[in-house]
Design a protein around this motif. Structure first.
Motif, short mmCIF file in Angstrom:
data_model
loop_
_atom_site.label_atom_id
_atom_site.label_comp_id
_atom_site.label_asym_id
_atom_site.label_seq_id
_atom_site.Cartn_x
_atom_site.Cartn_y
_atom_site.Cartn_z
N GLY A 50 3.25 5.48 3.97
CA GLY A 50 2.34 6.60 4.20
C GLY A 50 2.40 7.74 3.08
N SER A 51 1.77 8.45 3.21
CA SER A 51 1.37 9.67 2.17
C SER A 51 2.68 10.76 2.33
N ASN A 52 2.96 11.37 1.30
CA ASN A 52 4.19 12.57 1.45
C ASN A 52 5.27 11.93 1.97
N CYS A 53 5.91 10.93 1.41
CA CYS A 53 7.11 10.32 1.68
C CYS A 53 7.70 10.17 0.38
N ARG A 102 0.74 -1.16 0.03
CA ARG A 102 -0.04 0.07 -0.03
C ARG A 102 0.88 1.31 -0.05
N VAL A 103 0.72 2.22 -0.94
CA VAL A 103 1.35 3.29 -1.02
C VAL A 103 0.45 4.62 -1.03
N HIS A 104 0.43 5.45 -0.11
CA HIS A 104 -0.47 6.45 0.10
C HIS A 104 -0.35 7.76 -0.72
N ALA A 105 -1.15 8.75 -0.50
CA ALA A 105 -1.05 9.73 -1.47
C ALA A 105 0.14 10.54 -1.69
N ASN A 106 0.40 11.05 -2.87
CA ASN A 106 1.47 12.08 -2.95
C ASN A 106 3.01 11.67 -2.73
N THR A 107 3.10 10.34 -2.41
CA THR A 107 4.45 9.86 -2.07
C THR A 107 5.24 9.59 -3.68
N VAL A 108 6.60 9.77 -3.44
CA VAL A 108 7.45 9.54 -4.58
C VAL A 108 8.37 8.34 -4.31
N ILE A 109 8.42 7.28 -5.05
CA ILE A 109 9.16 6.29 -4.92
C ILE A 109 10.21 6.06 -6.29
N GLY A 110 11.42 6.17 -6.03
CA GLY A 110 12.31 5.85 -7.08
C GLY A 110 12.84 7.30 -7.41
#
Length: 356
Positions: free
Chosen positions: A213-216, A174-182
């Motif tokens: 969570g969000s914004n990560c 689960r990846v929540h809103a506004n997170t950036v991965i990579g």
């Protein structure tokens, strides 16, 4: 989205608990002890909540056998060894889930992408070349998957998430809103007064059952990958820098920052606001208390803290003055003074013994 209602005996079976009371009692939701009404089920997580439980209007309570015997004014129970765990299990059954499947017309998907037939791709999602989206995965609106990103089965990617850097995400993540991965890691080589950007060539690998969570921000590696192993849980507003490795089932609370190339073991807990410097190792089963700064390797399991605890404001100001005064005194002078005091104490003790 769906609404839910269950008979009490159904809920008892879901948590493998013992039903006591009215088996066909209809319950439509979980609730706190204070807010619960007759159509709700609540849980009692220890003796300190007994008074609230006795006053509660909940239709049924999740309790231990010991707690049940102290709640004579209630009649409907699910008896389990761990009420909090039972509550956690039931939240999944009362959750409003996205049941829609298919691809919204406004989504833009590259021809080379592979999307499972029973996945859901929301409005204005952009999916790049050679991406993979697994079975039963839900991708909400305005998500961007750049080229070569892979997402496994039964994942949930919330709105406005960006996944880039050829990241690979396993199952039930689960990846929540506004997170950036990579995203690009913070890598620069100083030379002649200038910062020279280092291109980040690694990726991000995320294991099964991870929650972000969000914004990560989880940065891709410089050469090797940034890795989050199975069962890692991350709160909102967390920064994980390039080449960090986080072990299984480690929990990281909000506003933590982990600098590059740090390795964190399994079953660790980082409380809110913890900062971790780069290029160190943290052993398995380590807890770092809130707002601590980790500046060197931790090799032994246990609880660690840093910083100064809370004071009343005037007390804090006096403490700061004393710390500054102490800092201005050379250490050798302090040691000499302590030695002198010790000598005086020993002389007094000797004098008192001789008088006896």
């Amino acid at each position: 989205m769906t609404s839910h209602q269950f008979y009490l005996d159904e809920l008892a079976r879901l948590v493998q608990g013992e039903l006591i009371g009215q088996s066909d009692l209809v319950l439509v939701g979980l609730s706190s002890l204070e807010q619960a009404q007759s159509q709700h089920i609540s849980f009692v997580n220890g003796e300190k909540y007994l008074q609230e439980a006795r006053a509660s209007h909940a239709g049924a309570l999740i309790v231990t056998a010991t707690l049940k015997n102290q709640l004579n004014n209630h009649h409907n129970f699910i008896v389990v060894d761990n009420p909090y765990l039972a509550f956690a299990i039931l939240t999944h059954h009362f959750e409003d889930k996205v049941l829609k499947r298919g691809i919204e017309a406004t989504a833009q998907i590259a021809d080379s992408a592979i999307i499972a037939d029973n996945a859901y791709i929301g409005h204005y999602v952009v999916i790049g070349e050679n991406c993979v989206v697994g079975e039963d995965t839900v991708i909400q609106s305005h998500v961007q998957l750049d080229n070569h990103v892979e997402i496994g089965k039964a994942c949930f990617i919330d709105s406005h998430v960006t996944i880039t850097g050829k990241a690979k995400i396993a199952n039930r993540v689960r990846v929540h809103a506004n997170t950036v991965i990579g995203g690009e890691g913070f890598g620069f080589a100083p030379y002649q007064g200038k910062w020279n950007r280092i291109v980040q060539l690694g990726s991000v690998q995320i294991g099964n059952d991870v929650r972000i969570g969000s914004n990560c921000s989880i940065d891709r590696g410089a050469l090797d990958d940034t890795i989050l192993k199975n069962g890692v849980i991350i709160d909102n507003l967390v920064q994980i820098a390039h080449n960090v490795v986080i072990g299984e089932n480690t929990a990281i609370a909000a506003k933590c920052g982990i600098a590059g190339s740090t390795v964190i073991g399994k079953n660790c807990i980082l409380a809110g606001g913890v900062g971790v410097v780069g290029h160190i190792n943290i052993a398995d089963n380590v807890t770092i208390t809130g707002m601590s700064m980790v500046t060197k390797t931790i090799s032994v399991a246990g609880s660690y803290s840093s910083g100064t605890g809370q004071f009343e404001s005037n007390h804090w100001k006096r403490t700061v003055v004393r710390l500054r005064q102490l800092a201005d005194v050379p250490l050798t002078k302090i040691v000499k003074q302590l030695d002198h005091m010790q000598a005086q104490i020993e002389h007094l003790e000797s004098t008192l013994k001789s008088r006896k």
